[in-house]
Structure formats: C-alpha cells, structure tokens
Design an enzyme around this catalytic site. Sequence first.
Site, mmCIF file in Angstrom:
data_model
loop_
_atom_site.group_PDB
_atom_site.id
_atom_site.type_symbol
_atom_site.label_atom_id
_atom_site.label_comp_id
_atom_site.label_asym_id
_atom_site.label_seq_id
_atom_site.Cartn_x
_atom_site.Cartn_y
_atom_site.Cartn_z
ATOM 1 N N GLU A 1 0.856 -1.193 0.000
ATOM 2 C CA GLU A 1 0.000 0.000 0.000
ATOM 3 C C GLU A 1 0.889 1.239 0.000
ATOM 4 O O GLU A 1 1.879 1.288 0.724
ATOM 5 C CB GLU A 1 -0.878 0.018 1.263
ATOM 6 C CG GLU A 1 -1.719 1.287 1.371
ATOM 7 C CD GLU A 1 -2.428 1.413 2.704
ATOM 8 O OE1 GLU A 1 -3.415 0.699 2.936
ATOM 9 O OE2 GLU A 1 -1.987 2.248 3.534
ATOM 10 N N ALA B 1 -10.531 10.596 2.724
ATOM 11 C CA ALA B 1 -11.991 10.587 2.918
ATOM 12 C C ALA B 1 -12.568 11.870 2.349
ATOM 13 O O ALA B 1 -12.024 12.953 2.569
ATOM 14 C CB ALA B 1 -12.321 10.450 4.395
ATOM 15 N N ASP C 1 -13.618 7.011 7.250
ATOM 16 C CA ASP C 1 -13.840 7.498 8.622
ATOM 17 C C ASP C 1 -14.663 8.776 8.555
ATOM 18 O O ASP C 1 -14.376 9.668 7.754
ATOM 19 C CB ASP C 1 -12.496 7.783 9.311
ATOM 20 C CG ASP C 1 -11.769 6.492 9.642
ATOM 21 O OD1 ASP C 1 -12.436 5.538 10.102
ATOM 22 O OD2 ASP C 1 -10.547 6.428 9.429
ATOM 23 N N ALA D 1 -20.316 0.703 3.839
ATOM 24 C CA ALA D 1 -19.596 0.192 2.674
ATOM 25 C C ALA D 1 -20.416 -0.860 1.920
ATOM 26 O O ALA D 1 -20.314 -0.969 0.692
ATOM 27 C CB ALA D 1 -18.258 -0.399 3.119
ATOM 28 N N HIS E 1 -14.266 -3.518 14.327
ATOM 29 C CA HIS E 1 -14.224 -2.091 13.991
ATOM 30 C C HIS E 1 -14.561 -1.290 15.249
ATOM 31 O O HIS E 1 -15.433 -1.686 16.025
ATOM 32 C CB HIS E 1 -15.220 -1.786 12.860
ATOM 33 C CG HIS E 1 -15.133 -0.382 12.358
ATOM 34 N ND1 HIS E 1 -15.941 0.622 12.842
ATOM 35 C CD2 HIS E 1 -14.304 0.202 11.454
ATOM 36 C CE1 HIS E 1 -15.632 1.764 12.230
ATOM 37 N NE2 HIS E 1 -14.636 1.532 11.382
ATOM 38 N N GLN F 1 -7.501 -4.623 8.469
ATOM 39 C CA GLN F 1 -6.862 -3.584 9.262
ATOM 40 C C GLN F 1 -5.576 -4.172 9.844
ATOM 41 O O GLN F 1 -5.447 -5.400 9.950
ATOM 42 C CB GLN F 1 -7.842 -3.210 10.398
ATOM 43 C CG GLN F 1 -7.476 -2.037 11.239
ATOM 44 C CD GLN F 1 -7.219 -0.804 10.403
ATOM 45 O OE1 GLN F 1 -6.080 -0.601 9.974
ATOM 46 N NE2 GLN F 1 -8.235 0.000 10.176
ATOM 47 N N LYS G 1 7.805 3.909 2.066
ATOM 48 C CA LYS G 1 9.242 3.629 2.177
ATOM 49 C C LYS G 1 9.420 2.197 1.686
ATOM 50 O O LYS G 1 8.660 1.317 2.084
ATOM 51 C CB LYS G 1 9.699 3.743 3.624
ATOM 52 C CG LYS G 1 9.621 5.154 4.159
ATOM 53 C CD LYS G 1 10.300 5.249 5.514
ATOM 54 C CE LYS G 1 10.161 6.638 6.073
ATOM 55 N NZ LYS G 1 9.094 6.792 7.048
#
Length: 291
Positions: free
Chosen positions: A16, A50, A108, A123, A149, A176, A274
């Site tokens: 990601e 968001a 969020d 979602a 969550h 997550q 990175k």
Amino acid sequence: MRIPDIMKSRMSVSFEVFPPKADKPLDPLMRILDKLYTMQPDFISVTYGAGGSNAGRHMEICKSIADSGKTMPLSHFTCIGSNKDDIRRQMDRCLELGIDNILALRGDIPQGWEGTRGDFTHASELIAFLREEYGDKFVIGMAGAPEKHIEAKTFAEDIAHLRMKQDAGADFITTQLCYDVEGFKWWMDTIRKTGVTIPIDVGIMPVLNKNSIIKMCLSMNGCSIPQPLAELISRHYNDSDEDFRKYGIEYTTNMVYEFMALGINGVHFYSLNKAEAVLEICRNCGLAYRK
Ligand code: FAD
C-alpha cells in the site's frame, strides 16, 4: 489473473502507498514504486482521502501503476461525501484509465460530521451499488477488522456486517493492521463459520518505530499490542531508532511467518511510502522472486 483468483491459487503479495500532500512532489513516490516493483507484487494499493481530498493525485498514481506494466493498481475509494453521480463519475474515470480494482470503503466520518453526507451510510451499500451499476467490470475488495471495527459494539455485530459486504458482492477482504496473531486466528475461524468464504488478505504494518506503533494501535484503530510486542518495545525502549528498527524488522518477519502458517490468502504490506523495510521483510520471508 484477477486479484481473488490469484489469492485462491496462491498467497498474494502486495503493498500500500499513499499520495503525498498536494504541495509535495510526486517523484519520490515514483522512485519508491520502482523499488517496490522489483518484488513483483501482485498489486499495489493507493489510499484515498476521505471525501476525495486527494482524488486527482490518487488517480494519477493509480494510472502510473497501471501504465507501468509491472503490476496492477488497487484503488481505495470511500463513499464519504459522495452521491451516486459523484461515484459514477469516479468509477467511469477509473475504467477509462485502466483501473478496475477497487477497495470499497465507507471511510472514517470526519470530526463534527453526522453521517457520511453522501448517498450511502455503509460500505455494503457502496459495494451493492458498484455491482448493480458495473456488473463484473470491477474486482471489489472490502475492509475487515480482525479486532472489531472501533464503532461496532460486539464482534457478532461487526462480523454480521462483514458478511453483508460479501453478500453485496465483494471479492476479497483486506484487513486492518493486526499484531495479535492468536486473535486474528480466532476471527478468521469465526468468520469462516459464519459463511464468509472470500479470500483474506492480511494488512501488515511493519514494526519500525516504537512511538508510531503505539500511536497507530491506540490513536484510532483500537488494535491491541500483544505481550511479545509490548516486551519488544519495553526491552528496546531506550535504543536508538536505528537499533529498534532492526529488532522490529525481525519481529515483523516472524509475525508474517505466523500469518502464513494460518493459511491466509495474501499479505498486504503498509509500506508507509518507504521501500527498504518492506522489501527486507519480503526477502526475509522468502517472498522475493516467488513467481
Ligand atoms: P463499513 O463496512 O461501513 O463499517 C463501518 C462500521 O459500521 C463498522 O463498525 C460496521 O460494523 C458498521 N456497519 C457496517 N454495515 C452496517 C449496517 N448495515 N448497519 C449498521 N452498522 C453497520 N480510510 C480512508 O479514508 N481512506 C483509505 O484509503 C482507507 N483505506 C483503508 C484500507 C484498509 C485495508 C482498511 C482496513 C481501512 C481503510 N480505511 C481507509 C479506513 C476505513 O475507511 C475505516 O475503517 C472506516 O471507519 C470504516 O470503513 P469500512 O469500509 O470498514 O466501513
């Protein structure tokens, strides 16, 4: 091959990245992507602010990944602040640019807002809409929270909502961050028993800096710091950042092995823009040149 088919045939490896702030150049990220491509990832996901705060840059990065010919982009998308027309516009643009993998999220809720200020509250509704409007044109990923969550009162409630997202048409789950491998195993077994059958891709946040880990777990995600990680942090609390990073990479490597032993379908490394640390962990785990 499409992402869920890869995950069903063997464990996928992916990264990601996030778009840099609007006033920062894109070149450093492009150089990081070049390094990440050397690991032959199955896909690279790009986060989405968001409310679409970084939508332009987000799309540019996804397009550059698609154009590289090295791997596929997975575009994160949140329905915060978007109505159906906004979503259609974004999705049509994705298809025009050759982006057909979407991680469909609610996002969020910004502080001070009540609800999403868009056409969808959860979602699952976004996923159902994408399926209805676009059929199989998109591969659709969804978020999963192995430690529940933060807004859900119970695991049972959160897992029922997870199942709704699958039933709405999601193809795979990306989780997550989670350092509690035992807890993860319980969650994975439990969701399987409730009929969630789609592949599970584990989100791996490398342990690189003690303060960032503490902040990331506790500031918004409600993720636990299991005893072995707490011990690592305590034992090396006064070490230099450089030394801590070395022990953290060793810790993360062992954690990835433990997840692999559970039979997960993919490992998704949060690269934090990175390359070196995630590439080192991949090499340690034997994930280099695996194709
Ligand atoms: P949902 O699935 O809608 O769940 C949110 C909450 O609502 C949960 O508590 C759930 O139990 C509950 N719920 C769901 N459906 C119902 C229902 N029908 N009725 C009642 N309650 C319900 N955020 C960003 O802004 N940008 C990103 O790029 C981004 N990338 C992410 C990538 C990953 C892999 C993950 C795991 C998260 C990411 N997030 C991102 C964060 C995510 O947007 C937040 O966790 C958000 O709070 C919830 O999104 P969701 O898609 O899980 O929402």
